[in-house]
Design a protein around this motif. Structure first.
Motif, short mmCIF file in Angstrom:
data_model
loop_
_atom_site.label_atom_id
_atom_site.label_comp_id
_atom_site.label_asym_id
_atom_site.label_seq_id
_atom_site.Cartn_x
_atom_site.Cartn_y
_atom_site.Cartn_z
N THR A 149 0.82 -1.22 0.00
CA THR A 149 0.00 0.00 0.00
C THR A 149 0.86 1.27 0.00
O THR A 149 0.34 2.37 0.19
N GLY A 154 -2.10 0.06 -4.59
CA GLY A 154 -2.44 -0.20 -3.20
C GLY A 154 -2.62 1.04 -2.35
O GLY A 154 -3.42 1.04 -1.42
N GLU A 155 -1.90 2.13 -2.69
CA GLU A 155 -2.00 3.32 -1.85
C GLU A 155 -3.39 3.95 -1.89
O GLU A 155 -3.76 4.69 -0.99
N ILE A 162 -8.05 -3.98 0.89
CA ILE A 162 -6.93 -4.31 1.77
C ILE A 162 -7.24 -5.55 2.58
O ILE A 162 -6.38 -6.43 2.75
#
Length: 175
Positions: A149, A154-155, A162
């Motif tokens: 992430t 993913g961030e 998640i």
């Protein structure tokens, strides 16, 4: 041999704090919040510069390499590392499954092994290329989530994405 001063530079205050905490007090340590694209150091400031697994996080790796070259003293060494195009395959597959795309889909074309070689060669007269192959097992779910992430996609992942990543990672880890 211990350097007179070890300078840690990163765009992330948290990364600087973590790295500094891992070093013993045999180093005189400077930490500098800095963007690799515009390093806040004078020309020819350093004997050595190490850029490990970070140039694919910049928007322009060629510019960051130019900055590394600029701050190196004549005869200085730059040590630049990146991932191979098939490294972290299982983790990238999990990312693709959870987020719809893998970080490698975005990062490797920016500064993966194939892209890195010509970018480095364009900045430095002498380049030594080494491939280091090894196997490692990631057994810390939180560390895997933190890593995956820390960059796109993913961030920007939603909490349920998640959680899906965590669940699948745990299943793979136990297998």
């Amino acid at each position: 041999w211990t350097p007179e001063t070890l300078t840690l530079a990163d765009i992330s205050e948290g990364m600087l704090q973590d790295a500094a905490a891992r070093l013993d007090d045999s180093y005189r340590l400077d930490t500098v919040l800095a963007d690799a694209m515009a390093l806040p150091f004078d020309d020819a400031s350093f004997d050595d510069v190490v850029a490990m697994h970070m140039l694919y996080h910049t928007s322009d790796p060629a510019q960051a390499l130019s900055e590394i070259c600029r701050v190196l003293k004549p005869g200085g060494r730059a040590i630049v590392t990146t991932v191979g195009d098939d490294d972290l395959k299982a983790l990238c597959d999990l990312s693709r499954d959870a987020f719809g795309s893998s970080g490698s889909d975005l990062l490797f074309p920016v500064f993966g092994a194939r892209r890195a070689a010509p970018l480095v060669a364009a900045q430095f007269d002498t380049v030594t290329h080494a491939v280091c192959r090894d196997t490692f097992r990631i057994d810390d779910t939180a560390a895997a989530v933190d890593y995956i992430t820390s960059f796109p996609p993913g961030e920007a992942a939603a909490p349920e994405q998640i959680e899906r990543f965590k669940t699948r990672f745990e299943s793979m880890r136990r297998a």
